[in-house]
Design an enzyme around this catalytic site. Sequence first.
Site, PDB file in Angstrom:
ATOM      1  N   GLN B 116       5.075  49.293 -52.656  1.00 40.55           N
ATOM      2  CA  GLN B 116       4.293  48.058 -51.977  1.00 40.55           C
ATOM      3  C   GLN B 116       4.588  47.727 -50.640  1.00 40.55           C
ATOM      4  OE1 GLN B 116       4.517  44.680 -54.546  1.00 40.55           O
ATOM      5  NE2 GLN B 116       5.003  43.407 -52.751  1.00 40.55           N
ATOM      6  N   SER B 119       6.330  42.958 -47.309  1.00 37.35           N
ATOM      7  CA  SER B 119       7.494  42.070 -46.670  1.00 37.35           C
ATOM      8  C   SER B 119       7.695  42.851 -45.201  1.00 37.35           C
ATOM      9  CB  SER B 119       8.909  41.886 -47.329  1.00 37.35           C
ATOM     10  OG  SER B 119       8.575  41.253 -48.481  1.00 37.35           O
ATOM     11  N   SER B 151      10.672  49.106 -52.574  1.00 31.95           N
ATOM     12  CA  SER B 151      11.634  49.889 -53.607  1.00 31.95           C
ATOM     13  C   SER B 151      10.486  51.361 -53.636  1.00 31.95           C
ATOM     14  CB  SER B 151      11.297  49.153 -54.953  1.00 31.95           C
ATOM     15  OG  SER B 151      11.416  47.955 -54.866  1.00 31.95           O
ATOM     16  N   GLU B 234       3.188  40.760 -59.977  1.00 30.22           N
ATOM     17  CA  GLU B 234       4.646  41.253 -59.744  1.00 30.22           C
ATOM     18  C   GLU B 234       5.306  39.926 -60.333  1.00 30.22           C
ATOM     19  OE1 GLU B 234       5.810  40.808 -55.461  1.00 30.22           O
ATOM     20  OE2 GLU B 234       7.765  41.935 -56.308  1.00 30.22           O
ATOM     21  N   GLU B 365      12.757  28.588 -54.026  1.00 35.85           N
ATOM     22  CA  GLU B 365      12.144  27.706 -53.135  1.00 35.85           C
ATOM     23  C   GLU B 365      10.729  27.682 -53.356  1.00 35.85           C
ATOM     24  OE1 GLU B 365      14.855  29.262 -52.371  1.00 35.85           O
ATOM     25  OE2 GLU B 365      16.551  27.989 -52.199  1.00 35.85           O
TER      26      GLU B 365
END
Lengths: 374, 396
Positions: B116, B119, B151, B234, B365
Amino acid sequence: MASSVAEAQQEREELRSMVRGLCEREVPLAQVRRLMETPAGDDPAVWRRLADLDLLGLVVPAEFGGSGGDLLTLVAAAEELGRGLVPGPFLGTVGLAATALQLSEDPAAQQAYLSRLVAGDLRATVVAQDQLGRWAPAAPTTTATSTGDGWALTGTSTHVVDAVGADLLLVAAQAAGGVGVFAVQTGAPGVQVEALSTMDLTRRQGRVVLDGASGVLVGSLDRGREVLERTGDVAVVLLGAMQIGVAQKLLELSVDYAKTRFQFGRPIGGFQGVKHRCADMMVRVEMARSAVLHAAAVADAGGSGLPRAASLAGSTASAAAVRTGSDAIQVHGGIGFTWESPVHLYYKRAVGDAALLGTVADHRDRYASIVLDD
Amino acid sequence: MTVTEPRTVTDVEDLARAVVARVDPTSSSREEFMGACFDAGLAWVHFPVGRGGLGLPGSMQSAADRVLQGAGGPDPFRQNPMGYGMAAPTILGHGSAALQERHLRPLYTAEELWCQLFSEPDAGSDLAGLATRAEKSGDEWIVTGQKVWTSLAHRARFALLLARTDPDLPKHRGLTYFVLDMEDPGVEVRPLRQMTGDAEFNEVYMTQARIPDSHRLGEVGQGWNVAMTTLMNERSAIGGGPAMEDTGPIAQAVSLWRTRPELRSPVLRDRLAALYERSEAIRLTGSRLRGGIGSKGPGAEGTIGKLVNAELNQEIYEFCIDMLGPEGALYGSYDTADETTAATLPLQRAFLRSRANTIEGGTSEVLRNVVAERLLGLPGDARNDKTVPWREVPRG
């Protein structure tokens, strides 16, 4: 199978909304506030309504006027009674006394008491606390001595939930042949019940002093301890459900307040310091609800896993309710510290209930002894 | 026996048993066995017939898994975690029929692994701020940018890629979602060493990598909505936690307690009991919420499991290190191991690895914001980047 599970779930949800409607209509919080200032603490008319709707006999067999339902269903009703802070001896009469009578396998006692209890004509509780008020069904401090045709009971128990106003006490006592459950009438000689002045004004506790009081053995001395321990576990599940109702209401009050209270030009629920606390409150309530529902399902299945599941439910639900209460006060700020705010009523109920039938520490210790100790 | 139109849990179990009887997982190749499972519709029972599913409620999947894995079949999630848990529902939900036909089966059999590409160094929690550019050129898109925390990128054949196709729109609206071929010459994968010494993740550099327009998932500019499908899956994949009683990280802590009686103390007993209770409560919550949401797919409820399990894992391994005492300060080796799963790591390594749990797959958060905003309806954070063009948002 799947559809009958879904149907049962549907029926529970219908019962839940029926009980919630009843609580909101007939015992709104303003009424709870009035009742908590009275000596009796509850309204007999409300108790009658609970009986009329068969909430007292939900899990009692039909032959005694009940509807033979399961604990998962009763849990839905108990959650709503907790949510409404409905005063009255539900925990003592339904959670403890009816459970002990059902488990006793004593047809005479069941015949004598269960139908009246289900009909709302008999208020009762189980007395298995020691002199410090700790729930101690395995080793009662009250003693029972045979008088030939009956038993004489002597001992002191305190923090007995719903003892005040009870007609019948089912007393755990140590006899020569084992631990037994003994039926004691509160009006009889040698029976004294004093009301305690409690932090939570919506649930009453009493001190029971027996001095040679006359008792009738319910069930047998062989099974007394087993009956009392399982009764305690079933009642812990119902108490847990009431704690969930209290915690859910505290969460909703807090979220509503956080949405409508403005500071710095925004609802305070938009600030992460407040919203993250609310998120944690919700997570905690959901986890506790899972533990309570699981314990009810385990009890309904009738296996040997109830002590473990009940301890998990007891410690998780009590800890969640107390913490949700302190969080709710914090979210409400200054208003949450006032007598006028409803928050303290729920918080006090959470704190009081967390000390009944085993503290969080007691439950955790028993859980550890089951899952960790050699 | 054969089941012509499976409807119930029993039917699903019968189907699974028939597959196992026909293709023995202990003696046939993984591709052969998994292929048979896919063709029988047992890959994702809630997917449509012909796409590895049976059109049944997702809650029935566990019945199939119990039979298939009980007979020695592999766990498809472990074989291809990004593929099975995230790529498949995204391709099913947003890919063309041709893409579904091409990818779902080899993905399930793990002949083709997936990763994936989301990020970036400057887009972590604020994923929608990502900068990797995809520019249209004829029937192709030309992609340039850098991704991180990927990953399995070094072993993956395909990637789910989120890229910016219009920097002049506000950030959420200028994104588009693609399937990227990791064998494209414009793709370079570099391992990223982490504090444990391992390198589970990679950095992926794309320099003029090419993607056919037919490999787009969803419409141009709809990438954020498509990505939500992936991310919610996910979180529920990570957040599910152990489905079985007495498994997962808590089982490691209990095993330590049982095998090292000389390290016990009453204080540690209390801590471990409390952790055990929370593990059980969140496990039960996972079962309850999964049952409750059924085939509607993972909702924000999945975030509850992710949030709790991440913090619980950390506390469990902190407990283990505390119980080990001075021994907790040892660390076998910082040599890089290629493949790692927390369940097989030494406790010290698992302890360090768990620090990432509250960051990966949505920080705690961000997840608390999700719980508060989606489940409780509380207001969103104050933001100054929602309506301005992405190009003008301050960065640094």
